[in-house]
Design a protein around this motif. Structure first.
Motif, PDB file in Angstrom:
ATOM      1  N   UNK A  27      51.126 -13.148 -23.371  1.00  0.00           N
ATOM      2  CA  UNK A  27      51.865 -13.371 -22.117  1.00  0.00           C
ATOM      3  C   UNK A  27      51.365 -12.452 -21.020  1.00  0.00           C
ATOM      4  N   UNK A  28      51.019 -11.222 -21.364  1.00  0.00           N
ATOM      5  CA  UNK A  28      50.473 -10.299 -20.363  1.00  0.00           C
ATOM      6  C   UNK A  28      49.185 -10.859 -19.765  1.00  0.00           C
ATOM      7  N   UNK A  29      48.363 -11.523 -20.575  1.00  0.00           N
ATOM      8  CA  UNK A  29      47.158 -12.173 -20.041  1.00  0.00           C
ATOM      9  C   UNK A  29      47.534 -13.261 -19.043  1.00  0.00           C
ATOM     10  N   UNK A  69      47.336  -4.080 -19.413  1.00  0.00           N
ATOM     11  CA  UNK A  69      47.909  -3.120 -20.357  1.00  0.00           C
ATOM     12  C   UNK A  69      49.318  -2.707 -19.929  1.00  0.00           C
ATOM     13  N   UNK A  70      49.508  -2.471 -18.643  1.00  0.00           N
ATOM     14  CA  UNK A  70      50.830  -2.083 -18.143  1.00  0.00           C
ATOM     15  C   UNK A  70      51.844  -3.205 -18.314  1.00  0.00           C
ATOM     16  N   UNK A  71      51.419  -4.444 -18.062  1.00  0.00           N
ATOM     17  CA  UNK A  71      52.317  -5.594 -18.245  1.00  0.00           C
ATOM     18  C   UNK A  71      52.652  -5.765 -19.724  1.00  0.00           C
ATOM     19  N   UNK A  72      51.672  -5.624 -20.588  1.00  0.00           N
ATOM     20  CA  UNK A  72      51.881  -5.712 -22.039  1.00  0.00           C
ATOM     21  C   UNK A  72      52.917  -4.672 -22.468  1.00  0.00           C
ATOM     22  N   UNK A  73      52.797  -3.449 -21.973  1.00  0.00           N
ATOM     23  CA  UNK A  73      53.733  -2.374 -22.329  1.00  0.00           C
ATOM     24  C   UNK A  73      55.145  -2.688 -21.840  1.00  0.00           C
ATOM     25  N   UNK A  74      55.267  -3.245 -20.642  1.00  0.00           N
ATOM     26  CA  UNK A  74      56.580  -3.595 -20.080  1.00  0.00           C
ATOM     27  C   UNK A  74      57.225  -4.712 -20.910  1.00  0.00           C
ATOM     28  N   UNK A  75      56.459  -5.748 -21.225  1.00  0.00           N
ATOM     29  CA  UNK A  75      57.000  -6.867 -22.006  1.00  0.00           C
ATOM     30  C   UNK A  75      57.445  -6.408 -23.390  1.00  0.00           C
ATOM     31  N   UNK A  76      56.625  -5.590 -24.029  1.00  0.00           N
ATOM     32  CA  UNK A  76      56.965  -5.098 -25.362  1.00  0.00           C
ATOM     33  C   UNK A  76      58.242  -4.265 -25.331  1.00  0.00           C
TER      34      UNK A  76
END
Length: 159
Positions: A107-109, A121-128
């Motif tokens: 989803x971050x992609x 990477x920042x979006x991935x961290x927020x979603x997680x």
């Protein structure tokens, strides 16, 4: 450049297999994923989480696909977990990747339109972190347990 919040090591998002994305981007020596984020789940539950996440973040719907053909996901040196298709706004999951951490990764992609960059990477961290907070509060998709026993799905021993 991203730094681990604990040890200050420089982190390269392209080496995402050595990193943990949980609120911030960490090296895997300083932080680890919650068991529930990496526990295998059914594709229907992944679809429900995807809908919940997209709705919560105000993003357009994402189509979830499933491909169980081992010839596709078993690579020579690794295993393909999932693939995001930006044009179709879809994510194709392979059996080893049916995990919430993989969903957040893909989803971050889609949400950033980027490969393994700092913004991704920042979006991935927020979603997680968002998913983890929902798990911790037992607020997963209706019909699915947010937290399961470590013995769930393990056959009972017969004596």
């Amino acid at each position: 450049m991203i730094k681990c919040p604990k040890c200050s090591a420089l982190l390269d998002p392209a080496s995402h297999g050595d990193l943990v994305f949980d609120g911030q981007v960490w090296c895997d020596r300083c932080h680890e994923y919650s068991r529930e984020l990496i526990r295998p789940r059914e594709i229907q539950e992944i679809e429900s989480w995807c809908h919940m996440i997209s709705t919560a973040f105000g993003f357009p719907p994402v189509q979830i696909e499933n491909d169980a053909n081992p010839a596709v996901y078993r690579l020579k040196s690794s295993v393909l977990m999932a693939e995001a298709d930006h044009r179709q706004r879809s994510i194709r999951f392979y059996p080893p990747g049916c995990r919430l951490s993989t969903l957040c990764h893909e989803l971050a992609h889609l949400y950033t339109g980027q490969d393994h960059t700092e913004e991704w990477a920042e979006m991935f961290a927020v979603l997680t972190a968002w998913v983890k907070s929902r798990l911790d509060n037992g607020k997963g998709p209706p019909g699915y347990q947010a937290i399961m026993s470590i013995y769930a799905g393990v056959p009972k021993r017969v004596y």
